[in-house]
Design an enzyme around this catalytic site. Structure first.
Site, PDB file in Angstrom:
ATOM      1  N   CYS A 109      -0.739 -32.940 -42.174  1.00 42.81           N
ATOM      2  CA  CYS A 109       0.572 -33.696 -42.287  1.00 42.81           C
ATOM      3  C   CYS A 109       1.512 -32.672 -41.718  1.00 42.81           C
ATOM      4  CB  CYS A 109       0.995 -34.003 -43.741  1.00 42.81           C
ATOM      5  SG  CYS A 109       2.629 -35.030 -43.736  1.00 42.81           S
ATOM      6  N   CYS A 110       1.543 -31.510 -42.034  1.00 45.54           N
ATOM      7  CA  CYS A 110       2.530 -30.345 -41.428  1.00 45.54           C
ATOM      8  C   CYS A 110       2.292 -30.345 -40.093  1.00 45.54           C
ATOM      9  CB  CYS A 110       2.370 -28.999 -42.084  1.00 45.54           C
ATOM     10  SG  CYS A 110       2.932 -28.955 -43.651  1.00 45.54           S
ATOM     11  N   CYS A 191       9.851 -30.345 -47.867  1.00 53.82           N
ATOM     12  CA  CYS A 191       9.723 -31.808 -48.170  1.00 53.82           C
ATOM     13  C   CYS A 191       9.626 -32.036 -49.658  1.00 53.82           C
ATOM     14  CB  CYS A 191       8.388 -32.379 -47.409  1.00 53.82           C
ATOM     15  SG  CYS A 191       8.463 -32.132 -45.343  1.00 53.82           S
ATOM     16  N   CYS A 217       3.568 -23.917 -43.822  1.00 54.64           N
ATOM     17  CA  CYS A 217       3.519 -25.198 -43.211  1.00 54.64           C
ATOM     18  C   CYS A 217       2.870 -24.969 -41.981  1.00 54.64           C
ATOM     19  CB  CYS A 217       4.947 -25.927 -43.097  1.00 54.64           C
ATOM     20  SG  CYS A 217       6.145 -24.922 -42.194  1.00 54.64           S
TER      21      CYS A 217
END
Ligand code: SF4
Length: 224
Positions: A109-110, A191, A217
């Site tokens: 996702c990162c 986030c 991240c």
């Protein structure tokens, strides 16, 4: 590419503002900074507003930020006249995709929400200024002030040697504002789905990805 060994010696005792000025004079708008607009970010952002106000400030707008972070970003941008540039993931990466990716693999996702968009944004730049410090994490403990990335860009970390005490002192002396969630225990903010208040008072980043072993991240590890 500038000689990083020489630069690390030349600026060993320099103030962060001198380093920022050198970046601007050397590269102009091909030198950019990135900021997550959290409490820790205000010192570097304030220095930029005072010394190199036209330096672009890239913000990775993943779509997952706290509304308080977006409001803080907008308030500082207006108050300090920052040259904000919002960086978004590719259009085909939807929020639904990312939500699913995050639950399966936050690294992936990162990669799509942060690392890949920043790599694209930096592709034609010469220098990348960031506010990371050695004290923050184990992975950052040896960062120099200047380094060359594998892509051949100059990465500049003017606050690399600053301690938390120095940072707090600078913020206090200059009466800089704090992120609205700081008083609720959020000392490091990314986030919203991956950030909770600190769980270890001695580790400011202990509220990030707290249910995973992940601590970064990827911006400062993958993009070395
Ligand atoms: S911090 Fe969390 S939500 Fe944000 S990009 Fe990384 S895994 Fe996705």
């Amino acid at each position: 590419m500038a000689n990083v060994e020489y630069l690390n010696k030349r600026f060993a005792e320099a103030k962060p503002e001198e380093i920022l000025l050198w970046c601007w004079e050397s590269f102009g708008e091909l030198a950019v900074t990135t900021s997550s607009f959290q409490s820790q970010s205000v010192a570097l952002l304030y220095m930029i507003s005072q010394v190199v106000p036209k330096m672009p400030v890239l913000f990775l707008d993943t779509g997952f930020h706290f509304p308080e972070t977006l409001a803080f970003r907008d308030a500082l941008t207006e108050q300090w006249g920052l040259k904000l540039v919002n960086i978004r993931p590719e259009a085909f990466i939807t929020q639904e995709n990312l939500t699913e990716l995050r639950s399966i693999d936050p690294d992936y996702c990162c990669l799509h929400a942060k690392v890949a968009p920043l790599q694209r944004a930096l592709a034609d730049k010469k220098a990348w200024v960031t506010g990371i410090r050695r004290e923050q994490t184990f992975q950052r403990q040896n960062i120099p002030c200047f380094m060359e990335t594998t892509g051949g860009m100059l990465k500049v970390m003017p606050l690399a040697s600053w301690t938390q005490a120095q940072l707090s002192n600078y913020i206090q002396t200059n009466h800089l504002p704090a992120h609205p969630l700081k008083n609720a225990g959020y000392l490091s903010i990314g986030c919203a789905p991956c950030t909770i208040p600190v769980v270890n008072e001695y580790d400011e980043r202990s509220g990030r990805w707290s249910t995973y072993t992940k601590t970064e991240c990827g911006l400062h590890t993958t993009m070395l």
